[in-house]
Structure formats: structure tokens, C-alpha cells
Design a protein around this motif. Structure first.
Motif, PDB file in Angstrom:
ATOM      1  N   GLU A 102       0.824  -1.216   0.000  1.00 36.97           N
ATOM      2  CA  GLU A 102       0.000   0.000   0.000  1.00 36.97           C
ATOM      3  C   GLU A 102       0.856   1.264   0.000  1.00 36.97           C
ATOM      4  O   GLU A 102       0.592   2.207  -0.750  1.00 36.97           O
ATOM      5  CB  GLU A 102      -0.926  -0.023   1.222  1.00 36.97           C
ATOM      6  N   VAL A 103       1.901   1.276   0.812  1.00 38.00           N
ATOM      7  CA  VAL A 103       2.734   2.473   0.928  1.00 38.00           C
ATOM      8  C   VAL A 103       3.604   2.660  -0.325  1.00 38.00           C
ATOM      9  O   VAL A 103       3.822   3.793  -0.776  1.00 38.00           O
ATOM     10  CB  VAL A 103       3.577   2.467   2.229  1.00 38.00           C
ATOM     11  N   ILE A 104       4.071   1.598  -0.930  1.00 41.79           N
ATOM     12  CA  ILE A 104       4.867   1.718  -2.154  1.00 41.79           C
ATOM     13  C   ILE A 104       4.008   2.257  -3.294  1.00 41.79           C
ATOM     14  O   ILE A 104       4.449   3.102  -4.070  1.00 41.79           O
ATOM     15  CB  ILE A 104       5.521   0.367  -2.522  1.00 41.79           C
ATOM     16  N   LYS A 105       2.770   1.793  -3.372  1.00 44.43           N
ATOM     17  CA  LYS A 105       1.845   2.309  -4.393  1.00 44.43           C
ATOM     18  C   LYS A 105       1.625   3.814  -4.203  1.00 44.43           C
ATOM     19  O   LYS A 105       1.644   4.579  -5.165  1.00 44.43           O
ATOM     20  CB  LYS A 105       0.519   1.559  -4.327  1.00 44.43           C
ATOM     21  N   ALA A 106       1.445   4.241  -2.951  1.00 42.49           N
ATOM     22  CA  ALA A 106       1.241   5.664  -2.666  1.00 42.49           C
ATOM     23  C   ALA A 106       2.501   6.475  -2.964  1.00 42.49           C
ATOM     24  O   ALA A 106       2.420   7.604  -3.464  1.00 42.49           O
ATOM     25  CB  ALA A 106       0.830   5.848  -1.209  1.00 42.49           C
ATOM     26  N   MET A 107       3.667   5.915  -2.669  1.00 41.70           N
ATOM     27  CA  MET A 107       4.922   6.634  -2.920  1.00 41.70           C
ATOM     28  C   MET A 107       5.202   6.786  -4.415  1.00 41.70           C
ATOM     29  O   MET A 107       5.929   7.696  -4.815  1.00 41.70           O
ATOM     30  CB  MET A 107       6.089   5.926  -2.239  1.00 41.70           C
ATOM     31  N   ASN A 108       4.642   5.924  -5.230  1.00 38.13           N
ATOM     32  CA  ASN A 108       4.845   6.001  -6.681  1.00 38.13           C
ATOM     33  C   ASN A 108       3.715   6.722  -7.406  1.00 38.13           C
ATOM     34  O   ASN A 108       3.695   6.751  -8.639  1.00 38.13           O
ATOM     35  CB  ASN A 108       5.035   4.602  -7.263  1.00 38.13           C
ATOM     36  N   ASN A 109       2.796   7.311  -6.662  1.00 31.93           N
ATOM     37  CA  ASN A 109       1.700   8.055  -7.264  1.00 31.93           C
ATOM     38  C   ASN A 109       2.261   9.265  -8.016  1.00 31.93           C
ATOM     39  O   ASN A 109       2.861  10.148  -7.428  1.00 31.93           O
ATOM     40  CB  ASN A 109       0.712   8.495  -6.187  1.00 31.93           C
ATOM     41  N   GLY A 110       2.076   9.294  -9.325  1.00 24.69           N
ATOM     42  CA  GLY A 110       2.587  10.393 -10.142  1.00 24.69           C
ATOM     43  C   GLY A 110       3.956  10.107 -10.740  1.00 24.69           C
ATOM     44  O   GLY A 110       4.480  10.905 -11.518  1.00 24.69           O
ATOM     45  N   ASN A 111       4.533   8.985 -10.402  1.00 25.26           N
ATOM     46  CA  ASN A 111       5.841   8.614 -10.936  1.00 25.26           C
ATOM     47  C   ASN A 111       5.681   8.054 -12.349  1.00 25.26           C
ATOM     48  O   ASN A 111       4.600   7.622 -12.744  1.00 25.26           O
ATOM     49  CB  ASN A 111       6.490   7.561 -10.028  1.00 25.26           C
ATOM     50  N   HIS A 112       6.764   8.047 -13.111  1.00 27.81           N
ATOM     51  CA  HIS A 112       6.724   7.467 -14.448  1.00 27.81           C
ATOM     52  C   HIS A 112       8.036   6.744 -14.739  1.00 27.81           C
ATOM     53  O   HIS A 112       9.057   7.009 -14.118  1.00 27.81           O
ATOM     54  CB  HIS A 112       6.475   8.538 -15.519  1.00 27.81           C
ATOM     55  N   ASP A 113       7.987   5.829 -15.679  1.00 26.95           N
ATOM     56  CA  ASP A 113       9.179   5.120 -16.145  1.00 26.95           C
ATOM     57  C   ASP A 113       9.038   4.915 -17.648  1.00 26.95           C
ATOM     58  O   ASP A 113       8.379   3.998 -18.113  1.00 26.95           O
ATOM     59  CB  ASP A 113       9.337   3.775 -15.428  1.00 26.95           C
ATOM     60  N   ARG A 114       9.658   5.812 -18.393  1.00 21.85           N
ATOM     61  CA  ARG A 114       9.621   5.731 -19.853  1.00 21.85           C
ATOM     62  C   ARG A 114      10.994   5.325 -20.389  1.00 21.85           C
ATOM     63  O   ARG A 114      11.410   5.781 -21.447  1.00 21.85           O
ATOM     64  CB  ARG A 114       9.189   7.077 -20.433  1.00 21.85           C
ATOM     65  N   SER A 115      11.663   4.467 -19.652  1.00 22.46           N
ATOM     66  CA  SER A 115      13.001   4.040 -20.034  1.00 22.46           C
ATOM     67  C   SER A 115      12.941   3.047 -21.192  1.00 22.46           C
ATOM     68  O   SER A 115      11.997   2.274 -21.317  1.00 22.46           O
ATOM     69  CB  SER A 115      13.703   3.370 -18.853  1.00 22.46           C
ATOM     70  N   ASP A 116      13.962   3.085 -22.011  1.00 19.78           N
ATOM     71  CA  ASP A 116      14.118   2.123 -23.097  1.00 19.78           C
ATOM     72  C   ASP A 116      15.541   1.594 -23.029  1.00 19.78           C
ATOM     73  O   ASP A 116      16.485   2.250 -23.471  1.00 19.78           O
ATOM     74  CB  ASP A 116      13.853   2.774 -24.451  1.00 19.78           C
ATOM     75  N   ILE A 117      15.690   0.429 -22.429  1.00 19.26           N
ATOM     76  CA  ILE A 117      17.017  -0.117 -22.192  1.00 19.26           C
ATOM     77  C   ILE A 117      17.751  -0.450 -23.493  1.00 19.26           C
ATOM     78  O   ILE A 117      18.982  -0.394 -23.556  1.00 19.26           O
ATOM     79  CB  ILE A 117      16.945  -1.331 -21.256  1.00 19.26           C
ATOM     80  N   GLN A 118      17.033  -0.746 -24.566  1.00 21.14           N
ATOM     81  CA  GLN A 118      17.685  -1.100 -25.830  1.00 21.14           C
ATOM     82  C   GLN A 118      18.388   0.095 -26.465  1.00 21.14           C
ATOM     83  O   GLN A 118      19.374  -0.062 -27.171  1.00 21.14           O
ATOM     84  CB  GLN A 118      16.681  -1.699 -26.806  1.00 21.14           C
ATOM     85  N   THR A 119      17.880   1.282 -26.226  1.00 17.97           N
ATOM     86  CA  THR A 119      18.536   2.470 -26.777  1.00 17.97           C
ATOM     87  C   THR A 119      19.337   3.214 -25.715  1.00 17.97           C
ATOM     88  O   THR A 119      19.803   4.320 -25.966  1.00 17.97           O
ATOM     89  CB  THR A 119      17.499   3.425 -27.388  1.00 17.97           C
ATOM     90  N   ASP A 120      19.475   2.606 -24.540  1.00 16.52           N
ATOM     91  CA  ASP A 120      20.222   3.209 -23.433  1.00 16.52           C
ATOM     92  C   ASP A 120      19.632   4.566 -23.047  1.00 16.52           C
ATOM     93  O   ASP A 120      20.345   5.540 -22.828  1.00 16.52           O
ATOM     94  CB  ASP A 120      21.698   3.337 -23.797  1.00 16.52           C
ATOM     95  N   TYR A 121      18.301   4.619 -23.003  1.00 12.94           N
ATOM     96  CA  TYR A 121      17.590   5.837 -22.635  1.00 12.94           C
ATOM     97  C   TYR A 121      16.819   5.562 -21.352  1.00 12.94           C
ATOM     98  O   TYR A 121      15.983   4.666 -21.299  1.00 12.94           O
ATOM     99  CB  TYR A 121      16.612   6.235 -23.749  1.00 12.94           C
ATOM    100  N   PHE A 122      17.124   6.327 -20.307  1.00 13.31           N
ATOM    101  CA  PHE A 122      16.480   6.106 -19.016  1.00 13.31           C
ATOM    102  C   PHE A 122      15.759   7.384 -18.593  1.00 13.31           C
ATOM    103  O   PHE A 122      16.382   8.438 -18.470  1.00 13.31           O
ATOM    104  CB  PHE A 122      17.505   5.689 -17.968  1.00 13.31           C
ATOM    105  N   ASP A 123      14.462   7.270 -18.416  1.00 12.68           N
ATOM    106  CA  ASP A 123      13.633   8.396 -18.038  1.00 12.68           C
ATOM    107  C   ASP A 123      12.670   7.931 -16.940  1.00 12.68           C
ATOM    108  O   ASP A 123      11.677   7.257 -17.220  1.00 12.68           O
ATOM    109  CB  ASP A 123      12.857   8.914 -19.244  1.00 12.68           C
ATOM    110  N   VAL A 124      12.989   8.265 -15.707  1.00 16.88           N
ATOM    111  CA  VAL A 124      12.125   7.940 -14.574  1.00 16.88           C
ATOM    112  C   VAL A 124      11.824   9.213 -13.800  1.00 16.88           C
ATOM    113  O   VAL A 124      12.605  10.160 -13.816  1.00 16.88           O
ATOM    114  CB  VAL A 124      12.769   6.893 -13.639  1.00 16.88           C
ATOM    115  N   GLY A 125      10.688   9.202 -13.136  1.00 19.53           N
ATOM    116  CA  GLY A 125      10.319  10.363 -12.315  1.00 19.53           C
ATOM    117  C   GLY A 125      11.205  10.445 -11.082  1.00 19.53           C
ATOM    118  O   GLY A 125      11.831  11.457 -10.811  1.00 19.53           O
ATOM    119  N   TRP A 126      11.254   9.361 -10.311  1.00 20.61           N
ATOM    120  CA  TRP A 126      12.112   9.249  -9.130  1.00 20.61           C
ATOM    121  C   TRP A 126      12.250   7.785  -8.772  1.00 20.61           C
ATOM    122  O   TRP A 126      11.546   6.917  -9.269  1.00 20.61           O
ATOM    123  CB  TRP A 126      11.570  10.056  -7.952  1.00 20.61           C
ATOM    124  N   TYR A 127      13.204   7.526  -7.898  1.00 23.37           N
ATOM    125  CA  TYR A 127      13.466   6.161  -7.449  1.00 23.37           C
ATOM    126  C   TYR A 127      12.850   5.948  -6.094  1.00 23.37           C
ATOM    127  O   TYR A 127      12.705   6.840  -5.314  1.00 23.37           O
ATOM    128  CB  TYR A 127      14.967   5.879  -7.378  1.00 23.37           C
TER     129      TYR A 127
END
Length: 127
Positions: A102-127
């Protein structure tokens, strides 16, 4: 590039406080290095270490019973555990698992992960 602003933390904090109150947990929400959102649990009615030991008794050590006992003693003496958010559903059970999920879901509210490992492109909101 991962970044957590003060505004993001302030937006997420009320939901985290409500979840902690629901489970009787005292915790503080913090930001490490402007990129990682961290919840430090201080005390409460859930013993995360004992739950982790019980859930992972067969996995704690592959070096035999003496090492398994030593691993368990180390965790109990250390009185701290760092939770892997990607595997908490397998490493915890009962109330500990319910709280963490429950708390991990709440902590990731609004987060994103648009990473593409094949092109070595990493785009995350936060860790």
C-alpha cells in the motif's frame, strides 16, 4: 533524469501519513540526493525483520543451518532492514506485506518510467 521536488514530497506525504496511521506505524518521508523518495519506519506494530526472516527462512543462506542462524541473528541485531520495492511481495507476508504494498503504491503516485534499455535511454520520475 530522476528528480523529486519539495512539492512532490508534500503532495505525497498526506497519503503516506494516512497509511502509516492505519497500520500504527511511525515513519518519516525523506528525499535523498533529490532523486530518491525514502520512507524511514521508526516504530510500530509490525515487526518487518521477523516477518522477513519467517517468510525467507529457507532462502536466507544457502551455506547451511549455521550460516542461516548467523544471518538471522545479524538481521535481529542490526535492527534495520532495507526493503527492495520490486520484491517485497515475495519477501514479506501478512500485515507487513499489506503495509508495504500500500505504501509503495502511494509513494509512486505520479511517478513514471519511460526508459528504453535497448537504446540506453532512461527516463524515470524518481526512485
Amino acid at each position: 533524469m530522476a528528480y523529486v521536488s519539495k512539492e512532490t514530497k508534500a503532495r505525497i506525504q498526506p497519503a503516506i501519513k494516512a497509511i502509516c496511521k492505519k497500520y500504527g506505524i511511525t515513519a518519516s518521508l525523506a528525499v535523498n540526493h533529490h532523486s530518491t523518495l525514502v520512507l524511514n519506519v521508526r516504530q510500530g506494530g509490525i515487526d518487518f525483520i521477523e516477518d522477513y526472516i519467517k517468510t525467507n527462512a529457507s532462502r536466507l543462506s544457502s551455506f547451511g543451518e549455521k550460516m542461516r542462524e548467523a544471518d538471522q541473528a545479524y538481521l535481529r541485531d542490526k535492527r534495520a532492514i532495507q526493503v527492495n520495492t520490486h520484491w517485497c511481495h515475495e519477501h514479506f507476508s501478512g500485515r507487513a506485506k499489506a503495509f508495504l504494498m500500500e505504501v509503495i503504491k502511494a509513494m509512486n503516485n505520479g511517478n513514471h518510467d519511460r526508459s528504453d534499455i535497448q537504446t540506453d535511454y532512461f527516463d524515470v520520475g524518481w526512485y
